[in-house]
Enzyme design. Structure first.
Site, PDB file in Angstrom:
ATOM      1  N   LYS A   1       0.461  -0.960  -0.176  1.00  0.00           N
ATOM      2  CA  LYS A   1      -0.369  -0.089  -0.099  1.00  0.00           C
ATOM      3  C   LYS A   1       0.683   1.527  -0.498  1.00  0.00           C
ATOM      4  O   LYS A   1       0.556   2.532  -0.530  1.00  0.00           O
ATOM      5  CB  LYS A   1      -0.971  -0.022   1.687  1.00  0.00           C
ATOM      6  CG  LYS A   1      -2.346  -0.810   0.816  1.00  0.00           C
ATOM      7  CD  LYS A   1      -2.346  -1.899   0.838  1.00  0.00           C
ATOM      8  CE  LYS A   1      -2.101  -2.959  -0.433  1.00  0.00           C
ATOM      9  NZ  LYS A   1      -3.041  -4.239  -0.260  1.00  0.00           N
TER      10      LYS A   1
ATOM     11  N   GLY B   1      -4.516 -12.661 -10.497  1.00  0.00           N
ATOM     12  CA  GLY B   1      -5.527 -11.884  -8.651  1.00  0.00           C
ATOM     13  C   GLY B   1      -4.829 -10.069  -7.989  1.00  0.00           C
ATOM     14  O   GLY B   1      -4.395  -9.684  -8.626  1.00  0.00           O
TER      15      GLY B   1
ATOM     16  N   GLU C   1      -3.234 -14.575 -17.521  1.00  0.00           N
ATOM     17  CA  GLU C   1      -3.588 -15.286 -16.726  1.00  0.00           C
ATOM     18  C   GLU C   1      -4.009 -16.258 -17.428  1.00  0.00           C
ATOM     19  O   GLU C   1      -4.574 -16.318 -18.401  1.00  0.00           O
ATOM     20  CB  GLU C   1      -4.442 -14.566 -16.246  1.00  0.00           C
ATOM     21  CG  GLU C   1      -5.773 -14.990 -15.755  1.00  0.00           C
ATOM     22  CD  GLU C   1      -5.582 -15.572 -14.644  1.00  0.00           C
ATOM     23  OE1 GLU C   1      -5.008 -14.920 -13.638  1.00  0.00           O
ATOM     24  OE2 GLU C   1      -5.923 -16.717 -13.885  1.00  0.00           O
TER      25      GLU C   1
ATOM     26  N   ASP D   1      -4.726 -17.055   7.989  1.00  0.00           N
ATOM     27  CA  ASP D   1      -4.509 -17.703   6.248  1.00  0.00           C
ATOM     28  C   ASP D   1      -4.080 -19.106   6.313  1.00  0.00           C
ATOM     29  O   ASP D   1      -5.191 -20.025   5.573  1.00  0.00           O
ATOM     30  CB  ASP D   1      -2.983 -17.463   5.710  1.00  0.00           C
ATOM     31  CG  ASP D   1      -3.372 -16.076   5.082  1.00  0.00           C
ATOM     32  OD1 ASP D   1      -4.241 -15.310   5.230  1.00  0.00           O
ATOM     33  OD2 ASP D   1      -2.440 -14.797   4.009  1.00  0.00           O
TER      34      ASP D   1
ATOM     35  N   HIS E   1     -23.809  14.863   0.683  1.00  0.00           N
ATOM     36  CA  HIS E   1     -24.052  15.161  -0.311  1.00  0.00           C
ATOM     37  C   HIS E   1     -22.739  16.415  -0.697  1.00  0.00           C
ATOM     38  O   HIS E   1     -22.934  17.201   0.432  1.00  0.00           O
ATOM     39  CB  HIS E   1     -25.597  15.769  -0.634  1.00  0.00           C
ATOM     40  CG  HIS E   1     -25.491  16.620  -2.431  1.00  0.00           C
ATOM     41  ND1 HIS E   1     -25.543  15.566  -3.212  1.00  0.00           N
ATOM     42  CD2 HIS E   1     -25.156  17.613  -2.786  1.00  0.00           C
ATOM     43  CE1 HIS E   1     -24.514  16.084  -4.337  1.00  0.00           C
ATOM     44  NE2 HIS E   1     -24.707  17.321  -3.944  1.00  0.00           N
TER      45      HIS E   1
HETATM   46  P1  FAD Z   1       1.042 -14.472   8.333  1.00  0.00           P
HETATM   47  O1  FAD Z   1       0.674 -12.512   8.157  1.00  0.00           O
HETATM   48  O2  FAD Z   1       1.615 -14.342   7.076  1.00  0.00           O
HETATM   49  O3  FAD Z   1       1.640 -14.171   9.784  1.00  0.00           O
HETATM   50  C1  FAD Z   1       2.528 -15.311  10.052  1.00  0.00           C
HETATM   51  C2  FAD Z   1       4.297 -15.645  10.855  1.00  0.00           C
HETATM   52  O4  FAD Z   1       4.751 -16.197  10.928  1.00  0.00           O
HETATM   53  C3  FAD Z   1       5.154 -14.926   9.702  1.00  0.00           C
HETATM   54  O5  FAD Z   1       5.866 -14.219   9.839  1.00  0.00           O
HETATM   55  C4  FAD Z   1       6.378 -15.660  10.140  1.00  0.00           C
HETATM   56  O6  FAD Z   1       7.647 -16.063   9.071  1.00  0.00           O
HETATM   57  C5  FAD Z   1       5.764 -17.121  10.959  1.00  0.00           C
HETATM   58  N1  FAD Z   1       6.030 -18.074  11.104  1.00  0.00           N
HETATM   59  C6  FAD Z   1       5.873 -18.770  10.721  1.00  0.00           C
HETATM   60  N2  FAD Z   1       5.708 -19.936  10.876  1.00  0.00           N
HETATM   61  C7  FAD Z   1       6.593 -19.792  12.142  1.00  0.00           C
HETATM   62  C8  FAD Z   1       7.113 -20.698  13.243  1.00  0.00           C
HETATM   63  N3  FAD Z   1       7.796 -21.944  12.810  1.00  0.00           N
HETATM   64  N4  FAD Z   1       8.019 -20.225  14.240  1.00  0.00           N
HETATM   65  C9  FAD Z   1       8.011 -19.297  13.958  1.00  0.00           C
HETATM   66  N5  FAD Z   1       7.202 -18.059  12.777  1.00  0.00           N
HETATM   67  C10 FAD Z   1       6.405 -18.935  12.326  1.00  0.00           C
HETATM   68  N6  FAD Z   1      -4.279  -8.939   2.990  1.00  0.00           N
HETATM   69  C11 FAD Z   1      -5.631  -7.465   3.387  1.00  0.00           C
HETATM   70  O7  FAD Z   1      -6.335  -7.794   4.025  1.00  0.00           O
HETATM   71  N7  FAD Z   1      -5.322  -6.875   2.820  1.00  0.00           N
HETATM   72  C12 FAD Z   1      -3.833  -6.697   1.439  1.00  0.00           C
HETATM   73  O8  FAD Z   1      -3.817  -5.193   1.194  1.00  0.00           O
HETATM   74  C13 FAD Z   1      -3.237  -7.538   1.700  1.00  0.00           C
HETATM   75  N8  FAD Z   1      -2.144  -7.311   0.517  1.00  0.00           N
HETATM   76  C14 FAD Z   1      -1.248  -8.045   0.136  1.00  0.00           C
HETATM   77  C15 FAD Z   1      -0.032  -7.795  -0.369  1.00  0.00           C
HETATM   78  C16 FAD Z   1       0.858  -8.700  -0.593  1.00  0.00           C
HETATM   79  C17 FAD Z   1       2.302  -8.526  -1.778  1.00  0.00           C
HETATM   80  C18 FAD Z   1       0.642  -9.955   0.411  1.00  0.00           C
HETATM   81  C19 FAD Z   1       1.565 -10.923   0.018  1.00  0.00           C
HETATM   82  C20 FAD Z   1      -0.446 -10.219   0.954  1.00  0.00           C
HETATM   83  C21 FAD Z   1      -1.111  -9.028   0.951  1.00  0.00           C
HETATM   84  N9  FAD Z   1      -2.338  -9.221   1.969  1.00  0.00           N
HETATM   85  C22 FAD Z   1      -3.872  -8.547   2.093  1.00  0.00           C
HETATM   86  C23 FAD Z   1      -2.903 -10.753   2.657  1.00  0.00           C
HETATM   87  C24 FAD Z   1      -1.910 -10.567   4.206  1.00  0.00           C
HETATM   88  O9  FAD Z   1      -0.903 -10.274   4.206  1.00  0.00           O
HETATM   89  C25 FAD Z   1      -2.481 -12.218   4.879  1.00  0.00           C
HETATM   90  O10 FAD Z   1      -3.602 -12.437   4.904  1.00  0.00           O
HETATM   91  C26 FAD Z   1      -2.062 -11.897   6.327  1.00  0.00           C
HETATM   92  O11 FAD Z   1      -0.720 -11.533   6.656  1.00  0.00           O
HETATM   93  C27 FAD Z   1      -2.398 -13.520   7.469  1.00  0.00           C
HETATM   94  O12 FAD Z   1      -1.883 -12.930   8.472  1.00  0.00           O
HETATM   95  P2  FAD Z   1      -1.683 -14.172   9.059  1.00  0.00           P
HETATM   96  O13 FAD Z   1      -1.364 -14.117  11.053  1.00  0.00           O
HETATM   97  O14 FAD Z   1      -2.225 -15.534   9.624  1.00  0.00           O
HETATM   98  O15 FAD Z   1      -0.208 -15.321   9.051  1.00  0.00           O
HETATM   99  P1  AMP Z   2      -4.472 -14.780  -6.247  1.00  0.00           P
HETATM  100  O1  AMP Z   2      -4.735 -16.946  -5.783  1.00  0.00           O
HETATM  101  O2  AMP Z   2      -6.243 -14.711  -5.773  1.00  0.00           O
HETATM  102  O3  AMP Z   2      -3.466 -15.046  -5.775  1.00  0.00           O
HETATM  103  O4  AMP Z   2      -4.496 -15.166  -7.823  1.00  0.00           O
HETATM  104  C1  AMP Z   2      -3.447 -16.042  -8.823  1.00  0.00           C
HETATM  105  C2  AMP Z   2      -4.019 -16.105  -9.766  1.00  0.00           C
HETATM  106  O5  AMP Z   2      -2.907 -16.674 -10.492  1.00  0.00           O
HETATM  107  C3  AMP Z   2      -5.353 -16.822 -10.157  1.00  0.00           C
HETATM  108  O6  AMP Z   2      -6.196 -15.879 -11.445  1.00  0.00           O
HETATM  109  C4  AMP Z   2      -5.256 -17.723 -11.056  1.00  0.00           C
HETATM  110  O7  AMP Z   2      -6.362 -18.214 -12.142  1.00  0.00           O
HETATM  111  C5  AMP Z   2      -3.621 -17.716 -11.750  1.00  0.00           C
HETATM  112  N1  AMP Z   2      -2.709 -18.910 -11.736  1.00  0.00           N
HETATM  113  C6  AMP Z   2      -1.992 -19.634 -11.679  1.00  0.00           C
HETATM  114  N2  AMP Z   2      -1.290 -20.468 -12.263  1.00  0.00           N
HETATM  115  C7  AMP Z   2      -1.001 -20.254 -13.368  1.00  0.00           C
HETATM  116  C8  AMP Z   2      -0.103 -20.380 -14.907  1.00  0.00           C
HETATM  117  N3  AMP Z   2       0.514 -21.673 -14.464  1.00  0.00           N
HETATM  118  N4  AMP Z   2      -0.503 -19.239 -15.330  1.00  0.00           N
HETATM  119  C9  AMP Z   2      -0.999 -18.390 -14.915  1.00  0.00           C
HETATM  120  N5  AMP Z   2      -2.069 -17.523 -15.013  1.00  0.00           N
HETATM  121  C10 AMP Z   2      -2.155 -18.760 -13.366  1.00  0.00           C
END
Ligand code: FAD
Ligand code: AMP
Length: 476
Positions: free
Chosen positions: A58, A197, A218, A323, A455
């Site tokens: 962001k 995505g 895609e 996640d 508005h």
């Molecule tokens: P995570 O945030 O992945 O945290 C898990 C943590 O646990 C990590 O620090 C990892 O290193 C640590 N860990 C894992 N295993 C171990 C272990 N065995 N010992 C110690 N530590 C460990 N979501 C949104 O809602 N809005 C957004 O705008 C958005 N933008 C994103 C942009 C990008 C580029 C990416 C990659 C993701 C984005 N997301 C966004 C998704 C969001 O980051 C995740 O949904 C969110 O971080 C999930 O939270 P979590 O707590 O499940 O895990």
């Molecule tokens: P997201 O899961 O929302 O991050 O989106 C990932 C995107 O990658 C989806 O729209 C998938 O259809 C696409 N995708 C997955 N595998 C392939 C591939 N081999 N080539 C092109 N696009 C892909």
């Protein structure tokens, strides 16, 4: 010899992972009176979201949007400007934003008397977690480099990591994932993004605005899978107009370095030569090295941790959120689960309404969505009414010079209850909050259109979409 202070390292809760799921659960549990240790392998707390996800993306979207606006949006307002990009300064700002927020999480954790521990955590048996802190300055057993914790409850919140794609040879530099694309030292001349995505489109937008020629490949015949098709099509049109090339129906089979360049191959099409490749085909759970076998937890087919409604795994005393348990991979979904899980432990009550979790794509235009898509309603055979309000008929959108958006509301035909809202346009991610609250409270379209909206605001498009669903728009 074990450090004396580690002799009785006992907590009510040990959380593995300090992302939005883990750290929020840790804070809520502490507020409810539990003693909590929160383990993360990284020194910066906040997980993927703060380190390499939501926040840095962001920050770059904000900075690059200013560049784009100055180059393409100013003229309409009678402004002339020459902008030069200082990428190093932009990256430094992004890093500072991340540092401030990860530092903020550490203070919150400490303020709530949680114990943050840096190291890799593994379950070693019922109620036992070993932390490998050999790479950090944490107190630890000097011989083994580890620290043994005892916990009444263990909460797994390990998150995800970028999904690999067979044939794509990641080199951590030119062929990389979102993590590399958040830190390029110069805008690639030509960038190929694999996957349309939200991660691919957000970072594709950043680099297109900063001067790269961006091609998105895609596999499906649409972008933004899972989002409402009508809105996703409008988004694809807008991105194409901005100069992002979107090629649908392209299954990428390989990407490799070739001299100074990279080559991307897709089934049935000529290879593409480019300067950098961003692999963004989804994220997979980071569940492979948590010692789950020691307590008999089996992962599902896609390596997610199965849990019941109370986030309880198959092992007594072991819970999981975020996640890594599947569902929408969103920070705020993980947070809601963290709060619900902690409250269920202490109060016996806790609940997440998965129908009211918004999804936002922070491109320009922004795309935001909550509840059911039109396709889901058709598939479920639900009778619905639809109200669409184009932003060209909204006074504020006109004043902004942003008339390309639309707000769409899907309403139960019999009860008038709002089932889904989908918005494309500036600030869609903020506008959707009203729709989330409406769905959370079980509001009808009439509830919403009888509510006064200031508005001129973009929020009026929600009121008008609700009116449109009843066939009685006032401004169209
Ligand atoms: P995570 O945030 O992945 O945290 C898990 C943590 O646990 C990590 O620090 C990892 O290193 C640590 N860990 C894992 N295993 C171990 C272990 N065995 N010992 C110690 N530590 C460990 N979501 C949104 O809602 N809005 C957004 O705008 C958005 N933008 C994103 C942009 C990008 C580029 C990416 C990659 C993701 C984005 N997301 C966004 C998704 C969001 O980051 C995740 O949904 C969110 O971080 C999930 O939270 P979590 O707590 O499940 O895990
Ligand atoms: P997201 O899961 O929302 O991050 O989106 C990932 C995107 O990658 C989806 O729209 C998938 O259809 C696409 N995708 C997955 N595998 C392939 C591939 N081999 N080539 C092109 N696009 C892909």
């Amino acid at each position: 010899m074990a450090d004396e202070s580690l002799a009785d390292d006992r907590y009510d809760v040990v959380v593995i992972g300090s992302g939005p799921g883990g750290y929020i659960a840790a804070i809520r549990a502490a507020q409810l009176g539990l003693s909590v240790a929160c383990i993360d392998e990284h020194a910066e707390l906040g997980g993927t979201c703060l380190r390499v996800g939501c926040i840095p993306s962001k920050a770059l979207l904000e900075s690059s949007a200013k560049v784009y606006d100055a180059r393409h949006g100013f003229a309409e307002h009678g402004l002339k400007a020459q902008v030069e990009v200082d990428l190093a300064a932009m990256m430094k700002r992004k890093d500072k934003v991340v540092k401030t927020l990860t530092g903020g999480v550490r203070s919150q954790i400490k303020k709530n008397k949680n114990v943050p521990i840096q190291g890799r955590g593994r379950i070693t048996g019922a109620g036992k977690v070993t932390v490998d802190s050999s790479d950090s300055k944490e107190p630890k057993d000097k011989k083994t480099g580890t620290r043994e914790l005892t916990a009444e409850r263990i909460l797994l919140a390990p998150g995800t990591r970028p999904a690999p794609l067979p044939g794509v040879e990641l080199d951590g530099e030119r062929i990389g994932t979102s993590t590399e694309a958040l830190a390029y030292s110069k805008a690639p001349g030509r960038l190929v993004v694999i996957g349309a995505g939200y991660i691919g489109l957000e970072l594709g937008s950043v680099w297109q605005r900063l001067g790269s020629q961006v091609t998105v490949l895609e596999y499906l015949d649409r972008i933004l899978p899972g989002m409402d098709t009508e809105i996703a099509s409008a988004a694809a049109k807008a991105f194409t107009q901005q100069g992002i090339e979107i090629q649908l129906g392209r299954r990428v089979t390989a990407a490799r370095r070739k001299g100074k360049n990279c080559v991307v191959e897709s089934e049935g099409h000529d290879p593409i030569t480019c300067d950098a490749v961003l692999l963004a085909v989804g994220r997979v759970p980071a569940t492979d090295d948590l010692g789950l076998e020691t307590v008999g937890i089996e992962l599902d087919k896609r390596s997610f941790i199965p849990v019941d409604d109370a986030y309880q795994t198959s092992a007594p005393g072991v819970f999981a959120i975020g996640d890594a348990i599947g569902g929408a991979q969103l920070a705020h979904k993980a947070e809601e689960e963290g709060v619900a899980c902690a409250e269920l432990w202490v109060t016996g009550h806790g609940h997440v309404n998965y129908d009211a979790i918004p999804g936002v794509v922070y491109t320009d235009p922004e795309v935001a969505s909550v509840g059911k898509t039109e396709e889901q309603l058709i598939e479920a055979g639900t009778e619905y009414r639809k109200g669409v309000f184009p932003h060209r008929a909204n006074g504020r959108a006109r004043a902004m010079g942003r008339v390309d958006g639309m707000t769409k509301m899907l309403v139960d035909a019999k009860t008038d209850r709002i089932l889904g809202v989908h918005i494309i346009g500036p600030h869609a991610g903020d506008l959707i909050a009203e729709a989330v609250a409406a769905i959370e409270f079980g509001a009808s379209a009439e509830d919403l259109y009888r509510t006064s909206h200031a508005h001129p605001t973009l929020a009026e498009t929600l009121k008008e979409a609700a009116l449109a669903s009843a066939g009685r728009t006032l401004n169209l």
